[in-house]
Every structure is written in C-alpha cells, then in structure tokens.
Design an enzyme around this catalytic site. Structure first.
Site, PDB file in Angstrom:
ATOM      1  N   SER A  32      44.918  58.790 102.189  1.00 19.19           N
ATOM      2  CA  SER A  32      44.014  57.714 101.770  1.00 19.19           C
ATOM      3  C   SER A  32      43.986  56.622 102.836  1.00 19.19           C
ATOM      4  CB  SER A  32      44.521  57.060 100.489  1.00 19.19           C
ATOM      5  OG  SER A  32      45.109  58.009  99.651  1.00 19.19           O
ATOM      6  N   GLY A  33      42.970  55.794 102.767  1.00 23.24           N
ATOM      7  CA  GLY A  33      42.898  54.653 103.674  1.00 23.24           C
ATOM      8  C   GLY A  33      41.718  54.752 104.613  1.00 23.24           C
ATOM      9  N   THR A  35      41.972  55.188 108.077  1.00 24.16           N
ATOM     10  CA  THR A  35      42.171  56.080 109.231  1.00 24.16           C
ATOM     11  C   THR A  35      41.873  57.532 108.868  1.00 24.16           C
ATOM     12  OG1 THR A  35      43.941  54.563 109.831  1.00 24.16           O
ATOM     13  CG2 THR A  35      43.789  56.596 111.101  1.00 24.16           C
ATOM     14  N   ASP A  90      47.804  61.923 106.916  1.00 24.17           N
ATOM     15  CA  ASP A  90      47.679  60.646 106.221  1.00 24.17           C
ATOM     16  C   ASP A  90      47.907  59.491 107.196  1.00 24.17           C
ATOM     17  OD1 ASP A  90      47.304  58.837 104.178  1.00 24.17           O
ATOM     18  OD2 ASP A  90      48.878  59.638 102.887  1.00 24.17           O
ATOM     19  N   LYS A 103      53.956  52.892 103.328  1.00 19.86           N
ATOM     20  CA  LYS A 103      52.623  53.263 102.868  1.00 19.86           C
ATOM     21  C   LYS A 103      52.346  52.553 101.547  1.00 19.86           C
ATOM     22  CE  LYS A 103      51.337  57.488 103.325  1.00 19.86           C
ATOM     23  NZ  LYS A 103      50.067  56.934 103.800  1.00 19.86           N
ATOM     24  N   GLY A 104      51.070  52.486 101.192  1.00 18.52           N
ATOM     25  CA  GLY A 104      50.717  51.857  99.922  1.00 18.52           C
ATOM     26  C   GLY A 104      49.963  50.548 100.074  1.00 18.52           C
ATOM     27  N   GLU A 112      50.190  60.347  97.517  1.00 17.38           N
ATOM     28  CA  GLU A 112      50.396  60.645  98.942  1.00 17.38           C
ATOM     29  C   GLU A 112      51.773  61.271  99.162  1.00 17.38           C
ATOM     30  OE1 GLU A 112      49.859  56.945 100.955  1.00 17.38           O
ATOM     31  OE2 GLU A 112      47.694  57.160 101.006  1.00 17.38           O
TER      32      GLU A 112
HETATM   33  O1  LIG Z   1      47.660  52.863 100.289  1.00 13.31           O
HETATM   34  C1  LIG Z   1      47.177  53.369 101.267  1.00 13.31           C
HETATM   35  C2  LIG Z   1      47.779  54.372 102.125  1.00 13.31           C
HETATM   36  O2  LIG Z   1      49.163  54.456 102.095  1.00 13.31           O
HETATM   37  C3  LIG Z   1      47.233  54.314 103.535  1.00 13.31           C
HETATM   38  O3  LIG Z   1      47.490  55.546 104.115  1.00 13.31           O
HETATM   39  C4  LIG Z   1      47.837  53.206 104.395  1.00 13.31           C
HETATM   40  O4  LIG Z   1      47.705  51.956 103.745  1.00 13.31           O
HETATM   41  C5  LIG Z   1      47.164  53.134 105.766  1.00 13.31           C
HETATM   42  O5  LIG Z   1      45.832  52.803 105.600  1.00 13.31           O
HETATM   43  P1  LIG Z   1      44.847  52.555 106.797  1.00 13.31           P
HETATM   44  O6  LIG Z   1      44.597  53.865 107.445  1.00 13.31           O
HETATM   45  O7  LIG Z   1      43.626  51.978 106.160  1.00 13.31           O
HETATM   46  O8  LIG Z   1      45.512  51.571 107.714  1.00 13.31           O
END
Ligand SMILES: O=C[C@H](O)[C@H](O)[C@H](O)COP(=O)(O)O
Length: 272
Positions: A32-33, A35, A90, A103-104, A112
């Site tokens: 998720s997220g 990236t 992820d 994470k989170g 995840e």
């Molecule tokens: O809760 C979200 C997840 O753990 C994401 O993988 C983490 O926050 C990284 O997100 P981003 O790719 O938006 O930085």
C-alpha cells in the site's frame, strides 16, 4: 522537489521489479501507499502474460490499484492454505541498516505484514528519504493498530515503555474522530527515541528499554505483547531462508530494499 521524489520512487520500483518479479509468477503480494503505484506500473510495463497471476492486496487502496491496472486481485483469505506467494512488494516509512522497517504511515500495516510473511521474498521499494541507519531518525513514530475499545489502555502501556506523547491518529478533520483502518481498528502513533540496531547492541549499547532506549526487535515484541494491539508497524526479525528454516515462510524483514536516489540512481540494501 515533489517531482524528483516521484521520479526516485519510480526508478526504485522499476529496478526492484526487474530484479525480483519472477518468470511465470503465480502469486504476487502488492503493498500500500504511494510508491507501490510505481511497482504496479513497472509490472505492467514488463509486458508479460499475467493471466495466470493472482495479486494479493494489502488493503482497500491496494485492491483498487490492482483492479484498475487490469490485474486479478485475490484477497489474502482466499489464497489456498499452504500457498506461498512468489514475492511481495511494498513501500516503507523508514528502513535501517539491518533492513528493519517502519510501516503504517498510510494506515496500512496488519495486512501488509501477513502478506509479507507469506511471501518467499519480501521486497521493499522507497525513495532516499526513507534510508537511515536507525529507525525513528527521520520518521518519528511507530504506528500501532489497536482494538478501539483498548486504545486508552494501550496508550498508557506505551507510556510505560517510554513512548513520548503517543496519540490516537485522527482523520484529517479531527472533528471526524479517530481514523479507522481496513480492519475498523484505530491507530496509535507512538514516538520513541531512535531505535538501536544489532550492531549498536554488539557495540555495548543497552537496548532493553532503560530510559526509553530500545533495540528494534525488543521494542516490537514489547508492544506486540500489549493486549489490545493487533499489530505493530515495525517489520523486523528473521527473513528469507532464515525465516523458512525457523518454520515460517519469508519473514517480516525484506530480503532487499531499493531506494531511488536524488541523482537518479537506485541504491540497494540486501539482508545479510
Ligand atoms: O501505511 C502504509 C504503508 O505501510 C506504506 O507502505 C508506507 O507508509 C509507505 O508509503 P509511501 O510509499 O506512500 O511512502
């Protein structure tokens, strides 16, 4: 600046997929997220036949991403028992020298974690802001998913562990109250002092929680033991073959983490 960060995420995703997306992939975990969007883009760009591949999402956003890319999503509880995912990709909020992750930050962590742990290889993709020697350096808190009824109890227990002003995460408009996860749980964001690595402990530093100073695995375990906690946004412990030998599958810690750098290159950290 924003464009450079997005370019870095895209470059890291492309390299991670090129190096780890298996030929004839059958089961692929999708995190998720922001990236992970580039990971799905890179999978599509491979141009491989995906008709026999099932993509296992880690929450609502992840499922929408899979479906809108024209790929087939299968929820984790519909994956046949005993099935090992070929790979799970992820993002992360921060990654340390040992490849432990936080994470989170985007409110997903429990799904995840179970998807990562069910994968032969867990691969992390991020940009250079996430690359640090110790967790809680640039990223300041540990996200923790808790049963709503136990939230205040968990807050108190976290204070006992040395958390500095832990809070229940609210929606953007605080009038709307606590933010709910995909499990309808709450999140507590708990700041701690920077977490010690294995090397810090080997060099004689005390990570037992005295004065609020914790080694990564010890803190993850202490938080997980609080009744009311569903899971902790620290991904640590065994990984890859180590985890398999111990009777698990791939573990919580990635076997490799890819970081898009400001100069356009991609830096890789691999688990020892
Ligand atoms: O809760 C979200 C997840 O753990 C994401 O993988 C983490 O926050 C990284 O997100 P981003 O790719 O938006 O930085």
């Amino acid at each position: 600046m924003a464009d450079a960060v997005e370019a870095a995420k895209r470059a890291a995703a492309k390299t991670a997929v090129a190096n780890h997306y298996p030929e004839n992939a059958r089961w692929v975990g999708i995190g998720s997220g922001t990236t992970i969007v580039y990971v799905v883009e890179a999978i599509k760009a491979l141009g491989v036949d995906t008709s026999n591949t099932r993509y296992v999402p880690t929450g609502y956003q992840s499922r929408q991403l899979i479906v809108s890319a024209g790929l087939t999503a299968v929820e984790f509880d519909a994956v046949p028992a005993g099935t090992v995912l070929d790979v799970a990709f992820d993002g992360a909020d921060e990654v340390d020298d040992d490849l432990n992750c936080i994470k989170g930050g985007g409110a997903c962590l429990f799904q995840e974690k179970i998807v990562a742990m069910q994968a032969k290889q867990f691969i992390c993709v991020a940009d250079s802001r996430k690359l640090q020697s110790r967790l809680l350096t640039n990223w300041k808190y540990v996200p923790i998913e808790v049963a709503p009824i136990a939230a205040y109890r968990v807050l108190n227990k976290l204070l006992e562990l040395g958390a500095i002003n832990p809070i229940i995460r609210t929606n953007k408009d605080p009038k709307q109250g606590p933010l709910k996860t995909d499990q309808d749980f709450f999140l507590i964001d708990a700041p701690f002092k920077p977490l010690l690595t294995k090397a810090d402990v080997a060099n004689g530093q005390d990570g037992s929680g005295k004065d609020g100073v914790w080694e990564v695995n010890l803190l993850a375990r202490a938080i997980k033991q609080i009744t009311g906690v569903l899971d902790v946004g620290i991904f640590s412990g065994l990984t890859g073959p180590e985890a398999t030998a111990a009777g698990g599958v791939g573990g919580q810690r990635p076997v490799a983490a890819y970081f898009g750098m400001p100069d356009g290159s991609v830096s890789v950290r691999k688990a020892l």
